[in-house]
Design a protein around this motif. Sequence first.
Motif, PDB file in Angstrom:
ATOM      1  N   ASN A   1     -47.082   7.415  44.373  1.00 48.73           N
ATOM      2  CA  ASN A   1     -46.600   8.632  43.724  1.00 48.73           C
ATOM      3  C   ASN A   1     -45.122   8.513  43.353  1.00 48.73           C
ATOM      4  O   ASN A   1     -44.696   8.991  42.301  1.00 48.73           O
ATOM      5  N   ASP A   2     -44.333   7.865  44.216  1.00 48.76           N
ATOM      6  CA  ASP A   2     -42.926   7.657  43.924  1.00 48.76           C
ATOM      7  C   ASP A   2     -42.756   6.733  42.721  1.00 48.76           C
ATOM      8  O   ASP A   2     -41.903   6.959  41.861  1.00 48.76           O
ATOM      9  N   LEU A   3     -43.571   5.691  42.625  1.00 47.22           N
ATOM     10  CA  LEU A   3     -43.521   4.775  41.491  1.00 47.22           C
ATOM     11  C   LEU A   3     -43.865   5.499  40.189  1.00 47.22           C
ATOM     12  O   LEU A   3     -43.193   5.321  39.162  1.00 47.22           O
TER      13      LEU A   3
ATOM     14  N   ALA B   1     -41.426   6.023  36.963  1.00 44.99           N
ATOM     15  CA  ALA B   1     -41.837   5.579  35.628  1.00 44.99           C
ATOM     16  C   ALA B   1     -41.712   6.717  34.624  1.00 44.99           C
ATOM     17  O   ALA B   1     -41.259   6.511  33.487  1.00 44.99           O
ATOM     18  N   ARG B   2     -42.087   7.918  35.018  1.00 48.83           N
ATOM     19  CA  ARG B   2     -41.962   9.068  34.128  1.00 48.83           C
ATOM     20  C   ARG B   2     -40.499   9.353  33.807  1.00 48.83           C
ATOM     21  O   ARG B   2     -40.149   9.652  32.657  1.00 48.83           O
ATOM     22  N   LEU B   3     -39.638   9.268  34.821  1.00 46.65           N
ATOM     23  CA  LEU B   3     -38.208   9.492  34.593  1.00 46.65           C
ATOM     24  C   LEU B   3     -37.625   8.426  33.666  1.00 46.65           C
ATOM     25  O   LEU B   3     -36.804   8.731  32.801  1.00 46.65           O
ATOM     26  N   ALA B   4     -38.050   7.178  33.831  1.00 43.52           N
ATOM     27  CA  ALA B   4     -37.568   6.099  32.966  1.00 43.52           C
ATOM     28  C   ALA B   4     -38.019   6.332  31.528  1.00 43.52           C
ATOM     29  O   ALA B   4     -37.261   6.089  30.578  1.00 43.52           O
ATOM     30  N   LYS B   5     -39.241   6.806  31.349  1.00 43.76           N
ATOM     31  CA  LYS B   5     -39.767   7.085  30.010  1.00 43.76           C
ATOM     32  C   LYS B   5     -38.967   8.196  29.337  1.00 43.76           C
ATOM     33  O   LYS B   5     -38.578   8.085  28.164  1.00 43.76           O
TER      34      LYS B   5
ATOM     35  N   ILE C   1     -34.635   9.915  25.464  1.00 39.50           N
ATOM     36  CA  ILE C   1     -33.318  10.532  25.232  1.00 39.50           C
ATOM     37  C   ILE C   1     -32.357   9.526  24.603  1.00 39.50           C
ATOM     38  O   ILE C   1     -31.676   9.838  23.627  1.00 39.50           O
ATOM     39  N   ILE C   2     -32.315   8.318  25.144  1.00 42.75           N
ATOM     40  CA  ILE C   2     -31.428   7.278  24.599  1.00 42.75           C
ATOM     41  C   ILE C   2     -31.827   6.950  23.162  1.00 42.75           C
ATOM     42  O   ILE C   2     -30.970   6.803  22.282  1.00 42.75           O
ATOM     43  N   SER C   3     -33.114   6.854  22.887  1.00 42.22           N
ATOM     44  CA  SER C   3     -33.594   6.565  21.534  1.00 42.22           C
ATOM     45  C   SER C   3     -33.162   7.659  20.563  1.00 42.22           C
ATOM     46  O   SER C   3     -32.696   7.379  19.455  1.00 42.22           O
ATOM     47  N   HIS C   4     -33.298   8.912  20.985  1.00 47.56           N
ATOM     48  CA  HIS C   4     -32.896  10.039  20.142  1.00 47.56           C
ATOM     49  C   HIS C   4     -31.390  10.002  19.889  1.00 47.56           C
ATOM     50  O   HIS C   4     -30.936  10.178  18.750  1.00 47.56           O
TER      51      HIS C   4
END
Length: 101
Positions: A66-68, A72-76, A81-84
């Motif tokens: 669940n932590d992984l 992964a969701r936070l990284a996505k 955000i960085i792409s935008h």
Amino acid sequence: DALPISLMWSLGKVINTSEVVRVYIGSFWSKPLQITENRKLFEMEAQDLFRDIQGLPRNAALRKLNDLIKRARLAKVHAYIISHLKKEIPAMFGKDSKKKS
């Protein structure tokens, strides 16, 4: 019966976890019980405690998974955000793609 529930909610505020903290009620001393009306409750609580202890390895693996997934969701989200920002503020990233389009 309200005391363990109240204690669980109070501990939930102190212990930083997403799960409700389980409180076990019992008499863990070697002498006989002085008030025998609680014997059945204490025996059931002891069984629950030992069952939960036996399940710790399985629960630890599930918690890690669940932590992984959470990371992964936070990284996505971070990547979106960085792409935008990269598209909207090209000078910050050293590219002139926004100015050309």
